[in-house]
Scaffold this motif. Structure first.
Motif, mmCIF file in Angstrom:
data_model
loop_
_atom_site.group_PDB
_atom_site.id
_atom_site.type_symbol
_atom_site.label_atom_id
_atom_site.label_comp_id
_atom_site.label_asym_id
_atom_site.label_seq_id
_atom_site.Cartn_x
_atom_site.Cartn_y
_atom_site.Cartn_z
ATOM 1 N N UNK A 239 0.833 -1.207 0.000
ATOM 2 C CA UNK A 239 0.000 0.000 0.000
ATOM 3 C C UNK A 239 0.867 1.257 0.000
ATOM 4 N N UNK A 240 1.646 1.459 -1.058
ATOM 5 C CA UNK A 240 2.549 2.612 -1.074
ATOM 6 C C UNK A 240 1.804 3.942 -0.983
ATOM 7 N N UNK A 241 0.527 3.956 -1.384
ATOM 8 C CA UNK A 241 -0.228 5.208 -1.326
ATOM 9 C C UNK A 241 -0.343 5.714 0.107
ATOM 10 N N UNK B 291 1.683 5.142 2.560
ATOM 11 C CA UNK B 291 2.969 5.677 2.969
ATOM 12 C C UNK B 291 3.118 7.104 2.426
ATOM 13 N N UNK C 95 -6.051 1.927 -9.706
ATOM 14 C CA UNK C 95 -7.091 2.041 -8.674
ATOM 15 C C UNK C 95 -8.380 2.608 -9.254
ATOM 16 N N UNK D 133 -6.537 11.134 -3.285
ATOM 17 C CA UNK D 133 -6.156 9.867 -2.640
ATOM 18 C C UNK D 133 -5.795 8.782 -3.644
ATOM 19 N N UNK E 32 -1.672 9.276 -5.319
ATOM 20 C CA UNK E 32 -0.522 9.391 -4.426
ATOM 21 C C UNK E 32 0.801 9.097 -5.137
ATOM 22 N N UNK E 33 0.760 8.359 -6.233
ATOM 23 C CA UNK E 33 1.981 8.143 -7.010
ATOM 24 C C UNK E 33 2.579 9.486 -7.405
ATOM 25 N N UNK F 117 4.144 11.060 -4.441
ATOM 26 C CA UNK F 117 5.365 10.309 -4.182
ATOM 27 C C UNK F 117 6.500 10.828 -5.050
#
Lengths: 453, 453
Positions: free
Chosen positions: A169-171, A173, B171, B419, B422-423, B426
């Protein structure tokens, strides 16, 4: 045609106190014990790990109402009251005479109920001069909430995330990092507890128990640093009673009173949060209501565990807690409801279950996702895999109402959304998820280890 | 200390009509033209592609108010009114005298404002006997909304998702599939438009223009099937005016009126949605308000495009629309704000910009994420990369207020949460994102191609 679907409270009506069910319990929870001396714990014993006020709340068995600090209540106003929703869509999909309501905690900025306690814990830490907080997180909901709450009150946060979640679940993090937290995969080499476990098993994927050990160790060895926990403990559940206190007023607005109240169950805080304010009417006035905890069949501490003193973590750093447990070395299967993968239940809930004031059901993984998808299509909200367990229990009750022609009122807590858990839905839709069966031997093995604690 | 942070409307106060700004515009938008005959379009010309009522709304320049069907309004009640939030956290972080408000559309069950139009479009389709709907989606916000809306009204949905999003944002695809939609990566081999593009360029990563062509082609070749669009068109913006109409009442509750209104800009529907209800006071009463569209510097149709007739899609299936455009073959850089990667602006907004009633700013990718992270830490909500553009523009205005010591009231639309993105955060946090610079030659090249349309 026009029916009210959502009930909100005005800012003025947001509760000003949390409800401490310990004050009303006839049989109080047995005391946590110091692991060395086996003496009942005093608040002071907890000060090295927790903020002092939280330590006192933890063991408070006398004050029924605890004031919500104004600073915390101000922050609650950013997302509370959360809506109470009449699930007309789900009722229609099930063709049930039951009236189904859910409390939608998923609308919190971090997507779950966890923020209710994170804000309180961060506030008390700040007030007592703490500068750093540590914690563990499984699915990531709690870690996210604490990261944001820490930012709100100007604290630095260090989060140990269970390694399998960190990777899957890298999201989550990234969200914690966006809020400015330092996130470490657990087990890590940064603590003795982590090193010990990695030495024994270099490929260990982590567990909440291990991550707790690491976070506690960091708190103990860092100046001005306290540990925080997202469930299990009584002060966490205390903060979560805001859910049920609001729901009580909102059900009144809807002109109904729940016959059945349901929450998914990891350590007990969201279940207790929605249940306890209603349960006081059962304890004090004999009101007939069923309280149902929905736990995963792969981690069945309530339905198949043992009531016994046990540690809250894997390394044995915590006090001994009197609880329904599967043993602190129980390693649950990798179900997607990471927040429910914990070996024990909080001491309050454990006592209530023992006294027959509540009941528990176990839900298989496939049943939970089936219910979650049904709910998503009917209500438009993708539920967290944890919350899917509560939905599955509600669906099962609603179906029973249909069979018996009973118009019961069912209330469940939608503890969070599943937007960060779409991998799990993906796998479910592709037919790649399975159930997990536990033999009695699997369970007994770990329980044998704690019989002398 | 106690300050109201969020303003809600009661269900009764949720608007009963959408606002059609075309009725009040002094210079009406020029007519869309039939691509073959170059004749002004009549509603009937659109019936083969769109629901009839939507076709009429598209070209309606006379009725100021359009009734919201009761069935749609009932569904709105599941998430509307969305809160108007006073951004005290952001104001503090910026130390600005400005009062900053945002309308939080991210609380919709699908996470963005897109549901406002999806429900309306699905409803009209159902009412007219349609059984299947098609559409395209870039970032996935619109596809998600349509998938859920289709499920609500019992329609089958087929979504063409731009290939790069399909692969980078699995997702979103899973959410659409959880709602029961059929999702195809575009370009695909399932349409002539897709095949043509793949033959020319087998590695093409897709664009909104291509996906629109595929969805229109499927609608044209499937019985009882209509196409739906998530932005650009006037009827979509009409449905989105619910945002501004609510905000108008909520600003009144807050006792203020905005000096500056900001929306991010892809095709114009969220910008128009929040702006137009306020703009009617500028048009009719001369009220001084600035309306600022925030577009990505990598897709600068408003700030560097040309006002000209152009196609809405790559294959040239749509009518010719009078709009600010970069040319329908413009291939925007792969910024993470996928919903803003569109070559043209809606006809209403284009006319308003031409007439000086609104303004536009371009925002670089790094500036957008910097503003998004600041907002996340200050307000606890992770904004969608698209919405980060509006936030960046608001931050820039608030800083100007600080420099000049002006206490202006700024209102922006938080069109969605991030949400699922998030990539992107990141990569931003890791320093792996870049800005994109466009030369005048890059732009002129595509504009030359449309000069004879």
């Amino acid at each position: 045609m026009s029916k009210t679907k959502r009930f909100f409270l005005s800012e003025d009506d947001i509760p000003r106190q949390w409800y401490n069910i310990q004050a009303d319990m006839v049989n109080k929870p047995m005391p946590p014990l110091h692991p060395g001396t086996k003496e009942p714990l005093k608040p002071e014993d907890l000060y090295p790990i927790f903020a002092e006020e939280l330590s006192r709340q933890e063991l408070n068995q006398t004050d029924r109402w605890i004031d919500i600090p104004e600073e915390v209540r101000e922050m609650y106003k950013y997302y509370r009251s959360t809506p109470l929703v009449r699930a007309y869509g789900l009722e229609k999909a099930l063709d049930t005479p039951a009236h189904i309501y859910f409390k939608n905690e998923s609308v919190s900025p971090v997507g779950s109920h966890k923020l209710n306690s994170a804000l309180a814990q961060a506030y008390y830490c700040k007030k007592e001069g703490v500068t750093n907080v540590t914690t563990e997180t499984g699915a990531g909901q709690w870690g996210t909430a604490l990261s944001y709450a820490a930012k709100v009150f100007g604290l630095e946060a260090a989060v140990y995330q269970v390694k399998i979640s960190y990777e899957q679940k890298p999201y989550r993090r990234s969200i914690m990092q966006t809020f400015g937290a330092q996130v470490t995969a657990s087990p890590s080499m940064s603590t003795r507890a982590g090193k010990d476990i990695l030495t024994k098993n270099p490929n260990y994927q982590g567990s909440l128990g291990t991550a707790i050990s690491e976070a506690i160790e960091l708190a103990r060895t860092t100046p001005n640093c306290k540990y925080t926990l997202g469930s299990v403990l009584s002060h966490v559940t205390l903060h979560q009673t805001i859910i049920g206190l609001e729901a009580e007023k909102q059900m009144e607005m809807a002109g109904e009173y729940p016959d059945i109240i349901i929450g998914c169950f990891g350590g007990g805080s969201n279940f207790g949060g929605i249940s306890f304010p209603f349960m006081r009417h059962t304890i004090l006035e004999g009101r007939q209501t069923r309280y149902v905890a929905a736990e995963p069949a792969s981690c069945p501490k309530l339905t198949r565990g043992k009531f016994h003193y046990d540690f809250g973590d894997e390394a044995g750093y915590t006090p001994l807690l009197p609880m329904f447990t599967l043993g602190h070395n129980f390693a649950p299967a990798n179900i997607h409801a990471g927040g429910l993968r914990y070996h024990g239940a909080g001491v309050i809930v454990s006592q209530l279950l023992k006294d027959g004031l509540m009941e528990a059901v176990d839900i298989q993984q496939l049943e939970s996702f089936e219910a979650g998808c049904l709910f998503a299509k009917a209500e438009g909200i993708i539920p967290a895999p944890e919350s899917c367990h509560a939905i599955a229990a509600a669906v099962s009750e609603a179906k029973r109402c249909k069979e018996k022609g009973e118009e019961k009122v069912i209330l469940f807590n939608l503890s969070g959304h599943g937007l960060i858990d779409m991998t799990a839905y993906d796998q479910y839709l592709a037919g790649n998820l399975t159930n997990f069966e536990l033999t009695d031997a699997d369970i007994q093995h770990n329980l044998d280890e704690i019989q002398n604690l």
